[in-house]
Design a protein around this motif. Sequence first.
Motif, short mmCIF file in Angstrom:
data_model
loop_
_atom_site.label_atom_id
_atom_site.label_comp_id
_atom_site.label_asym_id
_atom_site.label_seq_id
_atom_site.Cartn_x
_atom_site.Cartn_y
_atom_site.Cartn_z
N VAL A 153 6.07 8.17 15.43
CA VAL A 153 7.10 7.98 16.46
C VAL A 153 7.80 6.67 16.15
O VAL A 153 7.15 5.62 16.09
CB VAL A 153 6.48 7.89 17.88
CG1 VAL A 153 7.57 7.62 18.91
CG2 VAL A 153 5.73 9.16 18.22
N PRO B 270 12.01 5.14 16.79
CA PRO B 270 13.42 5.48 17.05
C PRO B 270 14.33 5.24 15.85
O PRO B 270 15.45 5.75 15.80
CB PRO B 270 13.80 4.55 18.22
CG PRO B 270 12.77 3.48 18.23
CD PRO B 270 11.53 4.06 17.64
N ASN C 289 -1.90 -8.31 6.98
CA ASN C 289 -0.75 -9.10 6.49
C ASN C 289 0.02 -8.29 5.45
O ASN C 289 -0.44 -7.22 5.02
CB ASN C 289 -1.20 -10.49 5.99
CG ASN C 289 -2.13 -10.46 4.81
OD1 ASN C 289 -2.34 -9.41 4.20
ND2 ASN C 289 -2.68 -11.60 4.48
N THR C 290 1.19 -8.78 5.09
CA THR C 290 2.09 -7.94 4.27
C THR C 290 1.55 -7.57 2.89
O THR C 290 1.97 -6.53 2.36
CB THR C 290 3.49 -8.58 4.11
OG1 THR C 290 3.32 -9.93 3.66
CG2 THR C 290 4.27 -8.54 5.40
#
Length: 264
Positions: free
Chosen positions: A31, A33, A113-114
């Motif tokens: 989900v 937008p 973390n990234t």
Amino acid sequence: MNVLFIGYGRMGGALGNAWLQAGLVNHLSIVDPGLTADAEQGRYIRLEDVPQHRAFDLIVLAVKPAYATAALAGLTDHQCQQATVVSVAAGVTERTLSNAVGQRCPVVRAMPNTPVLVGAGCTGLYATEHFDASRQAVISRLFEAVGAAYWVSEEQQLDAVTAISGSGPAYYHLFSEALAEAGIKLGLDPELARSLAAQTAFGAATLQHQPHANFTDLRVAVTSPNGTTAAAIDVFETQGQLRALVEAATGAAHRRSVELSNES
Ligand SMILES: NC(=O)C1=CN([C@@H]2O[C@H](COP(=O)(O)OP(=O)(O)OC[C@H]3O[C@@H](n4cnc5c(N)ncnc54)[C@H](OP(=O)(O)O)[C@@H]3O)[C@@H](O)[C@H]2O)C=CC1
Ligand SMILES: O=C(O)[C@@H]1CCC=N1
């Protein structure tokens, strides 16, 4: 495993894609937008559009902290009856999240973390002491698939994890930016300066990651007496400036994480 992601931006997308590739997830519903809706592909704009009778094993909440509770509000009993909710939202407490799901399923807080994007992430995990051991093992496996995972026993420790490893990659990137800019000022071509900074960060991190690596020993090994490194380290360490700066910066990140918890 049947997984629902609520929020599929930088962090949600990195985790979902990695788990799919690793074969840890059989069916992914998303989900967000910002995505194009395609029910066949399990992509929805709103939670209300997700089939209400679908049961999920895992529900990952990866929206901005301010939207966290509202984003969980529409979950149906079927959707959460067998699920564990994992929230990566910084500073949103376990109690707030449990209340948001109406106490219908257990909640785990995660602070990744990234570098999960490249399988080199670092994730702090927290659940209450009542959390089921078999579910804990599943969550560990998921986060170990994208790097290292560490459980903390006190929820407040996640504020410190956020300040050190959650935000930490940005500190190293900032240092690399500064190092590359300094290289340019010293006469290097920008692309070469960037490559030298990146390769040096990679090499230093690889050394630090060796078993039993000692950060001080590694630094000393580079630093010849009266040599070039000593000249630079003297500047960094003048009156403890670097350590004071790091302490102040991580303290600010920690305070912000606590503020977010109090706001949540
Ligand atoms: N980035 C990082 O390094 C880390 C982030 N985190 C945490 O991860 C969370 C997400 O951060 P990040 O991935 O960087 O942020 P992003 O903005 O990249 O991703 C958040 C996504 O959630 C979507 N979204 C907003 N509202 C809803 C909703 N109600 N339902 C479903 N999706 C929604 C957003 O869509 P739209 O943009 O259209 O609003 C966006 O795509 C944050 O809570 C942050 O604290 C944790 C650790 C590290
Ligand atoms: O900056 C933030 O708030 C999030 C949490 C840790 C990294 N990014």
